[in-house]
Design an enzyme around this catalytic site. Structure first.
Site, PDB file in Angstrom:
ATOM      1  N   SER A 121      -6.274  -7.081   1.142  1.00 40.44           N
ATOM      2  CA  SER A 121      -5.617  -5.773   1.175  1.00 40.44           C
ATOM      3  C   SER A 121      -5.987  -4.894  -0.015  1.00 40.44           C
ATOM      4  CB  SER A 121      -4.097  -5.942   1.220  1.00 40.44           C
ATOM      5  OG  SER A 121      -3.599  -6.323  -0.045  1.00 40.44           O
ATOM      6  N   LYS A 159      -0.476  -5.136  -5.702  1.00 45.14           N
ATOM      7  CA  LYS A 159      -0.645  -3.862  -5.007  1.00 45.14           C
ATOM      8  C   LYS A 159      -0.700  -2.716  -6.024  1.00 45.14           C
ATOM      9  CE  LYS A 159      -0.283  -5.263  -0.653  1.00 45.14           C
ATOM     10  NZ  LYS A 159      -0.535  -6.660  -0.974  1.00 45.14           N
TER      11      LYS A 159
END
Length: 200
Positions: A121, A159
């Site tokens: 991701s 993230k």
């Protein structure tokens, strides 16, 4: 409290020095225990006592000696601590897999640790599955920073920290359009990514 055996203390220190010179990292508590033929909890108590006596430095799980410090003046012995998901958040079991000597001239002398990335991701910022991500340990970050964050469910992930002006809240943004952003009511910053070490 039982007094500590001075001979065992010296043996532990000698083993730490010899191990470092051979493996370029300090041994774990379990490795010391196996070599000395005692329980890991016993080694832990000895290291604490040896730290108090100035025989070794043993602070926050980091182990060193005066000889290692002389050999290691320009590197930062950095623990590799488990795997961090770069997909959906998962529970992480923190344990030290290894130590890597990172040059201070490149990585600095901050309190660092290394996590192994898992998932894809974050490929948009060059973090691929299996990469080693060097994290600066801190509990604050700015929007745009790549963070290790623990959410309200005690799950962590790697993230990009972002802020939604309309919702008036922070969220964790993946760097891959195949994944959705993670909105959280609360999150705890555990560190900010500084470097990526990858195999070509």
């Amino acid at each position: 409290m039982r007094s500590k055996n001075p001979e065992l203390m010296n043996d532990i220190k000698q083993f730490i020095n010899d191990y470092y010179e051979t493996n370029h990292r300090t041994p774990t508590v379990r490795e010391i225990a196996a070599k000395m033929g005692v329980a890991p909890s016993c080694v832990q108590r000895y290291l604490v006592e040896m730290n108090e006596r100035g025989m070794v430095s043993y602070v926050n799980g980091r182990l060193s000696t005066d000889r290692i410090d002389k050999l290691n003046t320009q590197t930062n012995s950095t623990p590799v601590v488990g795997t961090i998901p770069c997909g959906t958040p998962l529970l992480e079991e923190e344990y030290i897999e290894d130590y890597l000597p990172l040059p201070v001239s490149i990585f600095g002398s901050d309190d660092l640790y290394i996590l192994r990335a898992s998932g894809n991701s974050m490929i948009g910022v060059g973090i691929d599955d299996g990469d080693l991500v060097v994290i600066k340990k801190q509990n604050h970050a700015q929007p745009g920073d790549i963070v290790v964050a623990l959410d309200e469910y005690n799950q962590n992930t790697l993230k990009t920290l972002s802020y939604d002006v309309c919702r008036h809240c922070y969220y964790l943004r993946p760097e891959n359009s195949s994944y959705r952003s993670i909105y959280v009511k609360e999150l705890v910053i555990q560190g900010v990514a500084q470097h990526v070490i990858k195999r070509l």
